[in-house]
Design a protein around this motif. Structure first.
Motif: not given
Length: 290
Positions: A35-42, A54-61, A276-281
């Protein structure tokens, strides 16, 4: 320790023993993102976007305006059931909580602060039913450089023993040589977050060599792409646009029958200029499946 040479896509591939090309859609590891990819997302946005892309998991940072998750009210005890419900309803796993704990510190007050923070992450991971937390080695200093790292891992292992949470060591800082990492992991019984890009920057070691050495000690694999200049400086690129193609990573993981998650690191939290994460992810998922 080997020094990295100037790298391009062709000689990187040549430095790695390529196994038969994978059918990626069938055989690629499960996908996760940091989640370093998306610093503004809740939290809800983090989980919703994981499902959409299409991600099955997240790691929170980090989280919104806080470096440490436990300092944000969203992760208070009263909100934990809601967070678990959001993740479970979407079929997305909270794979890992990423602390900023550095194990190399010797000064008693600072060392206690770092270890106490890691313990708070273990407590939070237990409540979230998250299997892993991450800690950094981080520097190798003094006459006994590994001593504080080994004792710190043992302290945290003892604390986590009844929690169901596993403490993973990140391949980071000065401790990135695969043989030295293996020695630490065999001594303490911990496993590793394998960061191929981070290790290569300092050691120049080929991907297959890293994986052959570390094998079953790899719990989570991380991937990022980028360009390394001749002076050692680097910058990140979208997946497939830099000097670190995904094929050697996937093939090396396949060679050890890796069943864990491959996690995409996009460090927008530290580098706001990145896309932005909506491009990179989604770019990462498309690249994996291309």
């Amino acid at each position: 320790m080997r020094k990295p040479s100037t790298l391009n896509r062709r000689n990187f591939l040549a430095s790695t023993v390529i196994l038969p090309f994978l059918n990626y859609k069938k055989n690629t590891p499960k996908l996760c993102y940091n989640t370093m990819a998306c610093p503004s997302w809740n939290f809800k946005q983090i989980i919703d976007k994981a499902k959409v892309y299409g991600f099955g998991a997240v790691e929170l940072r980090c989280y919104l305006d806080q470096r440490d998750l436990f300092n944000h009210p969203d992760f208070s005890a009263t909100n934990i059931p809601s967070l678990k419900r959001i993740a479970n309803d979407n079929g997305v796993k909270v794979l890992m909580l990423n602390s900023s704990t550095q194990l190399h510190h010797r000064e008693p007050k600072k060392r206690k602060q770092h270890l106490d923070d890691a313990k708070r992450y273990i407590d939070l991971a237990e409540k979230l039913e998250t299997p892993f937390i991450r800690v950094f080695p981080d520097k190798l200093l003094g006459d006994d450089p590994l001593g504080p790292i080994l004792s710190g891992l043992q302290t945290l292992n003892d604390y986590a023993k009844e929690s169901g949470v596993e403490v993973l060591l990140d391949a980071h800082g000065d401790l990135v040589d695969s043989n030295q990492l293996l020695s630490v992991l065999q001594t303490t019984g911990n496993r590793l977050i394998w960061d191929q890009f981070n290790m290569y920057k300092k050691t120049g070691e080929a991907t297959n060599s890293m994986v052959k050495t570390l094998q079953s000690k790899i719990a989570v694999a991380q991937y990022k792409d980028g360009l390394i200049d001749t002076d050692g400086s680097f910058h990140y690129t979208l997946p497939g646009k830099g000097q670190f193609p995904i094929e050697p990573v996937l093939n090396a993981l396949k060679s050890i029958n890796f069943k864990g998650y491959l996690s995409f690191e996009w460090e927008k939290h530290w580098h706001p200029e990145l896309a932005n994460p909506d491009i990179a992810l989604p770019a990462f998922v498309r690249y994996i499946n291309s």
